[in-house]
Motif scaffolding. Structure first.
Motif, PDB file in Angstrom:
ATOM      1  N   UNK A   1       0.832  -1.193   0.000  1.00  0.00           N
ATOM      2  CA  UNK A   1       0.000   0.000   0.000  1.00  0.00           C
ATOM      3  C   UNK A   1       0.875   1.255   0.000  1.00  0.00           C
ATOM      4  N   UNK A   2       0.308   2.298  -0.523  1.00  0.00           N
ATOM      5  CA  UNK A   2       1.009   3.575  -0.508  1.00  0.00           C
ATOM      6  C   UNK A   2       1.088   4.073   0.934  1.00  0.00           C
ATOM      7  N   UNK A   3       2.228   4.644   1.281  1.00  0.00           N
ATOM      8  CA  UNK A   3       2.426   5.098   2.656  1.00  0.00           C
ATOM      9  C   UNK A   3       3.047   6.492   2.679  1.00  0.00           C
ATOM     10  N   UNK A   4       2.716   7.226   3.697  1.00  0.00           N
ATOM     11  CA  UNK A   4       3.255   8.573   3.838  1.00  0.00           C
ATOM     12  C   UNK A   4       4.696   8.544   4.279  1.00  0.00           C
ATOM     13  N   UNK A   5       5.510   9.401   3.699  1.00  0.00           N
ATOM     14  CA  UNK A   5       6.932   9.481   4.013  1.00  0.00           C
ATOM     15  C   UNK A   5       7.217  10.734   4.854  1.00  0.00           C
ATOM     16  N   UNK A   6       6.757  11.870   4.358  1.00  0.00           N
ATOM     17  CA  UNK A   6       6.993  13.129   5.073  1.00  0.00           C
ATOM     18  C   UNK A   6       5.909  14.107   4.683  1.00  0.00           C
ATOM     19  N   UNK A   7       5.502  14.918   5.627  1.00  0.00           N
ATOM     20  CA  UNK A   7       4.522  15.965   5.367  1.00  0.00           C
ATOM     21  C   UNK A   7       5.078  17.276   5.906  1.00  0.00           C
ATOM     22  N   UNK A   8       4.856  18.322   5.151  1.00  0.00           N
ATOM     23  CA  UNK A   8       5.391  19.609   5.556  1.00  0.00           C
ATOM     24  C   UNK A   8       4.323  20.686   5.410  1.00  0.00           C
ATOM     25  N   UNK A   9       4.253  21.556   6.395  1.00  0.00           N
ATOM     26  CA  UNK A   9       3.319  22.668   6.377  1.00  0.00           C
ATOM     27  C   UNK A   9       4.156  23.946   6.377  1.00  0.00           C
ATOM     28  N   UNK A  10       4.397  24.523   5.220  1.00  0.00           N
ATOM     29  CA  UNK A  10       5.283  25.698   5.154  1.00  0.00           C
ATOM     30  C   UNK A  10       4.816  26.852   6.016  1.00  0.00           C
ATOM     31  N   UNK A  11       3.510  27.097   6.069  1.00  0.00           N
ATOM     32  CA  UNK A  11       3.000  28.230   6.829  1.00  0.00           C
ATOM     33  C   UNK A  11       3.276  28.059   8.317  1.00  0.00           C
ATOM     34  N   UNK A  12       3.091  26.858   8.817  1.00  0.00           N
ATOM     35  CA  UNK A  12       3.301  26.600  10.239  1.00  0.00           C
ATOM     36  C   UNK A  12       4.754  26.286  10.550  1.00  0.00           C
ATOM     37  N   UNK A  13       5.516  25.972   9.510  1.00  0.00           N
ATOM     38  CA  UNK A  13       6.912  25.617   9.732  1.00  0.00           C
ATOM     39  C   UNK A  13       7.088  24.267  10.386  1.00  0.00           C
TER      40      UNK A  13
END
Length: 129
Positions: A49-61
C-alpha cells in the motif's frame, strides 16, 4: 491548472544518494500560494500500500516524518519547490518504490490521510544491495 512534477528518481545502490524534488505550478489558480499548502511525499512499493513518508506545512513551519525515514531523510523547500533527500549512507533497499508528491490546502493527519487533492505522476526509486 495545478501541477506537481517530481524528479530525481533513479537506480542507486544501498548507501547511495539521490534527491527527489517536487516542483509546483498553477497554484495561483486556486487562490492559494505554495506556503498555504500542505505538501507531502508518499511512496508505494510493488505489492504494498502507498504510505506517507513526510509531510510539511510551510505556513506553520512544521514537518512530520514517518518513523521508517526519521533521522534518515530530510526535506527542504525553496519558493514553490521542495526536495527530499536521504542522509549519507542511509538509503536502504526497502526504500525502493514509486515516490509521489501531494498537495492539499487543509488536511488532518497528513501522513496517514491520503485525501490530497493534487498529486504528481511519481518518480521511481530503486535501491539495490
Amino acid at each position: 491548472q495545478v501541477q506537481l512534477v517530481e524528479s530525481g528518481g533513479g537506480s542507486v545502490q544501498a548507501g547511495g544518494s539521490l534527491r527527489l524534488s517536487c516542483a509546483t505550478s498553477g497554484l495561483s489558480y486556486t487562490g492559494f500560494t505554495y506556503s498555504d499548502m500542505h505538501m507531502a511525499w508518499f511512496r508505494q512499493a510493488p505489492g504494498k500500500e502507498r504510505e506517507g513518508v513526510v509531510a510539511i506545512n510551510p505556513a506553520a513551519g512544521t514537518t512530520s516524518y514517518a518513523g521508517f525515514v526519521k533521522g534518515r531523510f530530510t526535506i527542504s523547500q525553496n519558493n514553490t519547490k521542495n526536495t527530499l533527500y536521504p542522509q549519507k549512507n542511509s538509503l536502504k533497499t526497502e526504500d525502493s518504490g514509486m515516490y509521489y508528491c501531494a498537495a492539499e490546502t487543509t488536511i488532518y493527519c497528513p501522513l496517514r490521510n491520503q485525501k490530497y487533492t493534487y498529486w504528481g505522476q511519481g518518480t521511481q526509486v530503486t535501491v539495490s544491495s
